[in-house]
Motif scaffolding. Structure first.
Motif, PDB file in Angstrom:
ATOM      1  N   ARG A 418     -14.117 -37.890  19.418  1.00 60.86           N
ATOM      2  CA  ARG A 418     -15.490 -38.385  19.366  1.00 60.86           C
ATOM      3  C   ARG A 418     -16.334 -37.888  20.527  1.00 60.86           C
ATOM      4  O   ARG A 418     -17.542 -38.069  20.533  1.00 60.86           O
ATOM      5  N   ARG A 419     -15.702 -37.235  21.520  1.00 60.87           N
ATOM      6  CA  ARG A 419     -16.488 -36.736  22.648  1.00 60.87           C
ATOM      7  C   ARG A 419     -17.213 -35.463  22.205  1.00 60.87           C
ATOM      8  O   ARG A 419     -16.558 -34.503  21.771  1.00 60.87           O
ATOM      9  N   PRO A 420     -18.525 -35.446  22.299  1.00 58.43           N
ATOM     10  CA  PRO A 420     -19.306 -34.333  21.743  1.00 58.43           C
ATOM     11  C   PRO A 420     -18.821 -32.948  22.182  1.00 58.43           C
ATOM     12  O   PRO A 420     -18.679 -32.056  21.356  1.00 58.43           O
ATOM     13  N   GLY A 421     -18.558 -32.767  23.466  1.00 56.67           N
ATOM     14  CA  GLY A 421     -18.165 -31.446  23.956  1.00 56.67           C
ATOM     15  C   GLY A 421     -16.871 -30.970  23.309  1.00 56.67           C
ATOM     16  O   GLY A 421     -16.773 -29.848  22.815  1.00 56.67           O
ATOM     17  N   ARG A 422     -15.868 -31.859  23.273  1.00 60.97           N
ATOM     18  CA  ARG A 422     -14.556 -31.506  22.709  1.00 60.97           C
ATOM     19  C   ARG A 422     -14.671 -31.282  21.205  1.00 60.97           C
ATOM     20  O   ARG A 422     -14.051 -30.401  20.631  1.00 60.97           O
ATOM     21  N   LEU A 423     -15.523 -32.102  20.568  1.00 60.80           N
ATOM     22  CA  LEU A 423     -15.715 -32.005  19.122  1.00 60.80           C
ATOM     23  C   LEU A 423     -16.280 -30.628  18.740  1.00 60.80           C
ATOM     24  O   LEU A 423     -15.813 -29.968  17.810  1.00 60.80           O
ATOM     25  N   VAL A 424     -17.273 -30.192  19.502  1.00 59.40           N
ATOM     26  CA  VAL A 424     -17.917 -28.901  19.207  1.00 59.40           C
ATOM     27  C   VAL A 424     -16.946 -27.747  19.465  1.00 59.40           C
ATOM     28  O   VAL A 424     -16.902 -26.771  18.703  1.00 59.40           O
ATOM     29  N   ALA A 425     -16.130 -27.872  20.523  1.00 62.63           N
ATOM     30  CA  ALA A 425     -15.145 -26.827  20.802  1.00 62.63           C
ATOM     31  C   ALA A 425     -14.131 -26.727  19.655  1.00 62.63           C
ATOM     32  O   ALA A 425     -13.731 -25.625  19.257  1.00 62.63           O
ATOM     33  N   LEU A 426     -13.759 -27.884  19.109  1.00 58.36           N
ATOM     34  CA  LEU A 426     -12.826 -27.885  17.962  1.00 58.36           C
ATOM     35  C   LEU A 426     -13.483 -27.247  16.738  1.00 58.36           C
ATOM     36  O   LEU A 426     -12.846 -26.485  16.016  1.00 58.36           O
ATOM     37  N   LEU A 427     -14.754 -27.557  16.552  1.00 61.15           N
ATOM     38  CA  LEU A 427     -15.473 -26.982  15.412  1.00 61.15           C
ATOM     39  C   LEU A 427     -15.515 -25.450  15.536  1.00 61.15           C
ATOM     40  O   LEU A 427     -15.371 -24.720  14.561  1.00 61.15           O
ATOM     41  N   ASN A 428     -15.685 -24.978  16.760  1.00 60.48           N
ATOM     42  CA  ASN A 428     -15.688 -23.534  16.992  1.00 60.48           C
ATOM     43  C   ASN A 428     -14.371 -22.910  16.532  1.00 60.48           C
ATOM     44  O   ASN A 428     -14.359 -21.861  15.887  1.00 60.48           O
ATOM     45  N   ARG A 429     -13.272 -23.586  16.836  1.00 56.73           N
ATOM     46  CA  ARG A 429     -11.977 -23.034  16.418  1.00 56.73           C
ATOM     47  C   ARG A 429     -11.815 -23.076  14.908  1.00 56.73           C
ATOM     48  O   ARG A 429     -11.232 -22.173  14.306  1.00 56.73           O
ATOM     49  N   CYS A 430     -12.334 -24.123  14.280  1.00 58.23           N
ATOM     50  CA  CYS A 430     -12.339 -24.192  12.805  1.00 58.23           C
ATOM     51  C   CYS A 430     -13.086 -22.992  12.225  1.00 58.23           C
ATOM     52  O   CYS A 430     -12.635 -22.360  11.275  1.00 58.23           O
ATOM     53  N   LEU A 431     -14.245 -22.715  12.800  1.00 55.45           N
ATOM     54  CA  LEU A 431     -15.087 -21.638  12.260  1.00 55.45           C
ATOM     55  C   LEU A 431     -14.420 -20.284  12.458  1.00 55.45           C
ATOM     56  O   LEU A 431     -14.502 -19.406  11.595  1.00 55.45           O
ATOM     57  N   LEU A 432     -13.761 -20.106  13.598  1.00 51.88           N
ATOM     58  CA  LEU A 432     -13.075 -18.835  13.859  1.00 51.88           C
ATOM     59  C   LEU A 432     -11.961 -18.628  12.831  1.00 51.88           C
ATOM     60  O   LEU A 432     -11.665 -17.500  12.445  1.00 51.88           O
ATOM     61  N   ALA A 433     -11.361 -19.740  12.377  1.00 61.51           N
ATOM     62  CA  ALA A 433     -10.262 -19.645  11.420  1.00 61.51           C
ATOM     63  C   ALA A 433     -10.774 -19.544   9.984  1.00 61.51           C
ATOM     64  O   ALA A 433      -9.999 -19.351   9.063  1.00 61.51           O
ATOM     65  N   SER A 434     -12.092 -19.678   9.820  1.00 61.19           N
ATOM     66  CA  SER A 434     -12.652 -19.702   8.453  1.00 61.19           C
ATOM     67  C   SER A 434     -12.489 -18.361   7.755  1.00 61.19           C
ATOM     68  O   SER A 434     -12.573 -17.299   8.367  1.00 61.19           O
ATOM     69  N   ALA A 435     -12.248 -18.444   6.453  1.00 60.30           N
ATOM     70  CA  ALA A 435     -12.083 -17.216   5.651  1.00 60.30           C
ATOM     71  C   ALA A 435     -13.434 -16.582   5.330  1.00 60.30           C
ATOM     72  O   ALA A 435     -13.496 -15.419   4.939  1.00 60.30           O
ATOM     73  N   VAL A 436     -14.497 -17.364   5.508  1.00 60.28           N
ATOM     74  CA  VAL A 436     -15.828 -16.841   5.204  1.00 60.28           C
ATOM     75  C   VAL A 436     -16.282 -15.930   6.348  1.00 60.28           C
ATOM     76  O   VAL A 436     -16.262 -16.359   7.503  1.00 60.28           O
ATOM     77  N   PRO A 437     -16.657 -14.679   6.056  1.00 53.69           N
ATOM     78  CA  PRO A 437     -17.098 -13.811   7.142  1.00 53.69           C
ATOM     79  C   PRO A 437     -18.439 -14.279   7.702  1.00 53.69           C
ATOM     80  O   PRO A 437     -19.216 -14.936   7.012  1.00 53.69           O
ATOM     81  N   ASN A 438     -18.670 -13.963   8.966  1.00 52.89           N
ATOM     82  CA  ASN A 438     -19.919 -14.342   9.645  1.00 52.89           C
ATOM     83  C   ASN A 438     -20.165 -15.847   9.613  1.00 52.89           C
ATOM     84  O   ASN A 438     -21.256 -16.296   9.291  1.00 52.89           O
ATOM     85  N   SER A 439     -19.122 -16.621   9.889  1.00 53.98           N
ATOM     86  CA  SER A 439     -19.306 -18.077   9.935  1.00 53.98           C
ATOM     87  C   SER A 439     -19.874 -18.462  11.295  1.00 53.98           C
ATOM     88  O   SER A 439     -19.191 -19.079  12.105  1.00 53.98           O
ATOM     89  N   PHE A 440     -21.092 -18.056  11.537  1.00 51.52           N
ATOM     90  CA  PHE A 440     -21.726 -18.376  12.811  1.00 51.52           C
ATOM     91  C   PHE A 440     -22.642 -19.573  12.625  1.00 51.52           C
ATOM     92  O   PHE A 440     -23.389 -19.640  11.654  1.00 51.52           O
ATOM     93  N   VAL A 441     -22.574 -20.479  13.591  1.00 55.54           N
ATOM     94  CA  VAL A 441     -23.364 -21.703  13.491  1.00 55.54           C
ATOM     95  C   VAL A 441     -23.972 -22.011  14.846  1.00 55.54           C
ATOM     96  O   VAL A 441     -23.310 -21.849  15.877  1.00 55.54           O
TER      97      VAL A 441
END
Lengths: 579, 108
Positions: A418-441
Motif C-alpha cells: 500500500r506504500r505508494p513508492g513501493r507500489l509504483v516500483a512493483l507496477l514498473n516490474r509488471c510492465l517490464l514483464a508485459s507481453a505487450v510491446p511499448n508498455s510505457f506508462v
C-alpha cells in the motif's frame, strides 16, 4: 414540284446525281417514264407541264416500293394497298370493308395526320390517316415492332437499374440486420413478386427468423421456423446452406406449404428461392412467389433477383457482423470506461476523461480510485484510499487495453503493498514483464487519508507524469515538487514520494498532458500550457470538486475548438470541511 | 496542430564508428516507428556510438518518448553508446518530468 425544281436550280448542285439515286430505289418501274417525268434536269426551265405527269403503272411501282404501308379506301372500302401494307395488315384486302381490318383502319375521332400506335397480330404499327377529297382516305402504316421491343427492353433495363439503385440505397442505410432484411422484403415485393419473404440463418435453438410482406398491407409479418418447416419449402434448405440458386421452373409451387404464403394469397403459381450470399457464410434466403395468373419468373428476372440477393445478402451480413462486433466492443469497453468514483472519508472526488477518438469512447488516459477493503466497505472503514491518474503510450483501443491492464495490475498489487513508492516500483516490474510491446506508462499515484485536524493528507508519487497542482484556500496554486521515472522503460525507477496536506476546501488536481499540451487557442497552434492551467485552477477557488473538473474540462474543450488530438484526463480531490 | 509536420531523419557520419541522426519535425504517435526503424538500420550497420540531435523536434509525445527508449534499448543490445547531443528546452523539461534524464546522456 415547281418549288423543288427552283430549289434545285437555285443551288445548282447534284443535278447529275439525283437520277442515279432514284433509279436504285425503284424496282420494276418504268425507268424511261421516271427519267422523263421526274428527274431530267430541265435544260431551260420551260418544259411543258403535261410531260411531267407519270402514268398509273409508274405511280403504282413507286408506291409499292415504299417501305411504309399504304392502304387506300374509297367510302370505307379498301380499293388498293401496297406490298408493305399487305405484309403488315393482311386482313385489309381490296374489296373488303376497312373496318374489318380492325382497329388499325378505324379510328373515329382521332385527328387526321396524327400517328397512333396499334397492336395487330403481334406487330406494333404506327398508323396515320389522310383524306383525299370527300371519298378517299389513305392509311399509312409503319411497322415499329422492333423499335417498340428495343424501347421496351431499354425501359425494362432502366426499371431494373433503378430498382437496383434504390435497393443499394435502402440496403446501405441501416447497420441493423433485421432492418436490412425488412428493406430487402419491401424492395422485393411487389417489384419482383406478389409475396416476398426473407429467411435469416438459423440462430438460437436452430430457429430461423423470417420476415414477410404482402402488397397492400403495411404491416410486416415476422416469425421463426424450425428445421422441419425449412425442409418443407422446395429449395430453402439448400439456399440457406448457400448452394447456388436453381431456376424457378425446377421448383414445384404445388409443394409450397400453406404457412409460407400470407393469408388470402391463394395458391402460388411460381416460386423462386434464392440464397443471400454473405461474407463467407450465407446470410439467409429470399423466397419469392407469384400468384395464380402471374407471369413465370423469366431468365432476366432470375438474373436480377440473383444480383439483388447478393446486395441484400452483403448488407445483412455486414450488419450482422457490425452488430456482433458492437456487442463485443460494448463488453470489452465496459471494463475500460472511467469508473464511478467512490467518495472516500473526508474528501470529495471528481473526474473527467475525454478520449481523442470520440467514437471509441476509450483511450490511453485513465484514472481509478480504490477504497481500502474494496468498494463494499464504502471507505468509511478508515484506512487509505488509493487514487491514480495515468497515461499509457499510444492511442485508441490498443492504449485502452493497456490502461485497463495497468488499473487491474494496480488493484492486484494493492493487496500486497500500500506504500505508494513501493507500489509504483512493483507496477514498473509488471510492465517490464508485459507481453505487450511499448508498455510505457506515466502516472500520478496518491494514497489519501483523513488528517487528524480536518482536511486530508495525500502521499504522492509522480512517475514520468506532469506533477499535480494544489489549489490553496487563499486561491494560490502550487505545483507539487516531485518527479520520477516513466514506467515500463527501465529496470530501475527513480521516485520521490512527497506528502501534500490539504486543508478543508483545498483541491489537489491530477491531470494528463493532453490538457497542457493541447494545441489550439486563437491561432490554433498554441499550446495550452501549465501556466494557463494554473490560472484556470486559481479561478476555481471555493468550487466543489465536480465544478472544478467541469470548469477545467470546458476551458480545455474551448481551447481545442474541435481540434482534439489527445486523450484528456482530470481528477480532482477536495478536502471536506470539518463537520 | 492542424497541419502536422512530418518527421525527417538525416543520417550524418562525422567520425569513424559514430553516426549522428538529426531529427526534425514531430516525433509522435504517427511517426515514432520511423525513428526506431532509422535507428535500427544505423545500429545494425555496426557503429560504436549513435548521437541524436533533437534540437529540430517541434513536438514529442509519449509515443515519441517510447521511441527514444526503444532506440536506447536497441543501442544497449548492440553495445553501442547513445548520446543526445542537442535538444530544446521543452524537450529537456520533458526528459526531467519523465526522469529520463537519469538514463540519457544529455548535453550540459
Amino acid at each position: 414540284m415547281t418549288t423543288a425544281r427552283s430549289a434545285g436550280q437555285g443551288t445548282r448542285s447534284g443535278g447529275g446525281e439525283a437520277p442515279a439515286g432514284l433509279h436504285g430505289e425503284v424496282r420494276g418501274g418504268s425507268h424511261g417514264g421516271l427519267r422523263a417525268g421526274l428527274c431530267d434536269d430541265p435544260p431551260d426551265g420551260f418544259q411543258d407541264d403535261a410531260a411531267r405527269v407519270p402514268d398509273e403503272a409508274l405511280l403504282r411501282a413507286v408506291v409499292d416500293a415504299c417501305g411504309e404501308g399504304v392502304v387506300l379506301c374509297d367510302a370505307g372500302q379498301v380499293v388498293a394497298r401496297n406490298a408493305a401494307a399487305a405484309r403488315m395488315l393482311p386482313a385489309a384486302r381490296p374489296g373488303t370493308a376497312a373496318a374489318s381490318a380492325g382497329e388499325a383502319l378505324s379510328d373515329p375521332g382521332h385527328p387526321e395526320g396524327e400517328s397512333r400506335e396499334v397492336a395487330v397480330a403481334g406487330r406494333r404499327l404506327l398508323v396515320r390517316r389522310e383524306s383525299f377529297g370527300t371519298r378517299h382516305r389513305a392509311w399509312y402504316l409503319r411497322d415499329v415492332t422492333a423499335e417498340h421491343a428495343r424501347t421496351e427492353a431499354l425501359l425494362a433495363e432502366r426499371r431494373r437499374t433503378g430498382f437496383l439503385l434504390e435497393a443499394g440505397r435502402r440496403l446501405a442505410s441501416s447497420l441493423n440486420p433485421r432492418r436490412c432484411a425488412r428493406a430487402a422484403v419491401e424492395l422485393a415485393c411487389p417489384f419482383l413478386a406478389d409475396a416476398a419473404m426473407v429467411v435469416l440463418p438459423p440462430a438460437a435453438r436452430r430457429q430461423a427468423p423470417w420476415l414477410r410482406s404482402v402488397p397492400g398491407r403495411p404491416v410486416m409479418q415476422e416469425g421463426v421456423i424450425g428445421p422441419a418447416e425449412v425442409a418443407q419449402v422446395p429449395g430453402l434448405t439448400e439456399a440457406l446452406a448457400g448452394f447456388p440458386p436453381v431456376p424457378s421452373r425446377w421448383l414445384d409451387p404445388a409443394q409450397v406449404p400453406e404457412w409460407l404464403l400470407p393469408e388470402g394469397f391463394g395458391v402460388a403459381a411460381h416460386l423462386l428461392v434464392t440464397p443471400l450470399p454473405g461474407n463467407g457464410v450465407p446470410a439467409g434466403a429470399l423466397v419469392l412467389a407469384r400468384g395464380a395468373g402471374g407471369e413465370p419468373f423469366d431468365e432476366e428476372t432470375e438474373t436480377l433477383v440473383r444480383v439483388f440477393a447478393s446486395r441484400a445478402g452483403a448488407a445483412i451480413s455486414a450488419a450482422a457482423l457490425y452488430q456482433e462486433q458492437g456487442e463485443t466492443n460494448a463488453i470489452l469497453t465496459g471494463g475500460l470506461l472511467p469508473p464511478r468514483l467512490p467518495q472516500p472519508a473526508g474528501a470529495e472526488l471528481a473526474g473527467s476523461l475525454r478520449a481523442a477518438q470520440q467514437t471509441s469512447l476509450v483511450g490511453g488516459d485513465f484514472y481509478d480510485v480504490c477504497l481500502p477493503g474494496g468498494e463494499a466497505a464504502g471507505g468509511e472503514a478508515g484506512g487509505e484510499a488509493l487514487l491514480v491518474l495515468g497515461d499509457v503510450c499510444g492511442k485508441g483501443a490498443r492504449a485502452a487495453v493497456l490502461a485497463g491492464q495497468v488499473r487491474q495490475s494496480l488493484r492486484a498489487l494493492l493487496l500486497l503493498e500500500r506504500r505508494p513508492g513501493r507500489l509504483v516500483a512493483l507496477l514498473n516490474r509488471c510492465l517490464l514483464a508485459s507481453a505487450v510491446p511499448n508498455s510505457f506508462v506515466t502516472l500520478v499515484l496518491g494514497s489519501l487519508a483523513a488528517a487528524a485536524g480536518g482536511g486530508v493528507r495525500l502521499e504522492l508519487v509522480v512517475a514520468g507524469h506532469p506533477p499535480p497542482l494544489v489549489l490553496r484556500a487563499d486561491g494560490t496554486v502550487e505545483e507539487v515538487a516531485s518527479r520520477g521515472s516513466m514506467l515500463g522503460a527501465m529496470r530501475e525507477v527513480v521516485l520521490e514520494p512527497v506528502t501534500v496536506e490539504l486543508a478543508p476546501a483545498e483541491v489537489c488536481l491530477f491531470y494528463s498532458d493532453g490538457i497542457t499540451e493541447a494545441f489550439g487557442g486563437p491561432s490554433g497552434r498554441e499550446m495550452y500550457g501549465g501556466a494557463r492551467l494554473k490560472t484556470a485552477l486559481a479561478g476555481c477557488a471555493g468550487m466543489p470538486a465536480s465544478a472544478v473538473v467541469e470548469r477545467l474540462e470546458q476551458l480545455s474543450t474551448e481551447w481545442l475548438a474541435g481540434r482534439v488530438q489527445d486523450d484528456r484526463a482530470l481528477l480532482a480531490v477536495r478536502a471536506k470541511g470539518v463537520r | 496542430m492542424l497541419e502536422k509536420t512530418p518527421l525527417r531523419t538525416e543520417v550524418r557520419s562525422c567520425e569513424p564508428g559514430t553516426v549522428l541522426l538529426v531529427l526534425t519535425g514531430d516525433l509522435d504517435y504517427d511517426t515514432a516507428a520511423e525513428l526506431v526503424a532509422a535507428a535500427q538500420e544505423v545500429l545494425g550497420g555496426g557503429v560504436s556510438r549513435l548521437d541524436l540531435d533533437l534540437s529540430g523536434l517541434d513536438f514529442v509525445d509519449s509515443s515519441g518518448l517510447a521511441a527514444l527508449i526503444n532506440v536506447y534499448n536497441v543501442a544497449r543490445e548492440q553495445e553501442a553508446g547513445l548520446r543526445i547531443v542537442a535538444l530544446t528546452s521543452y524537450l529537456r523539461h520533458l526528459f526531467q518530468v519523465t526522469a529520463l534524464d537519469h538514463i540519457f546522456e544529455l548535453p550540459a
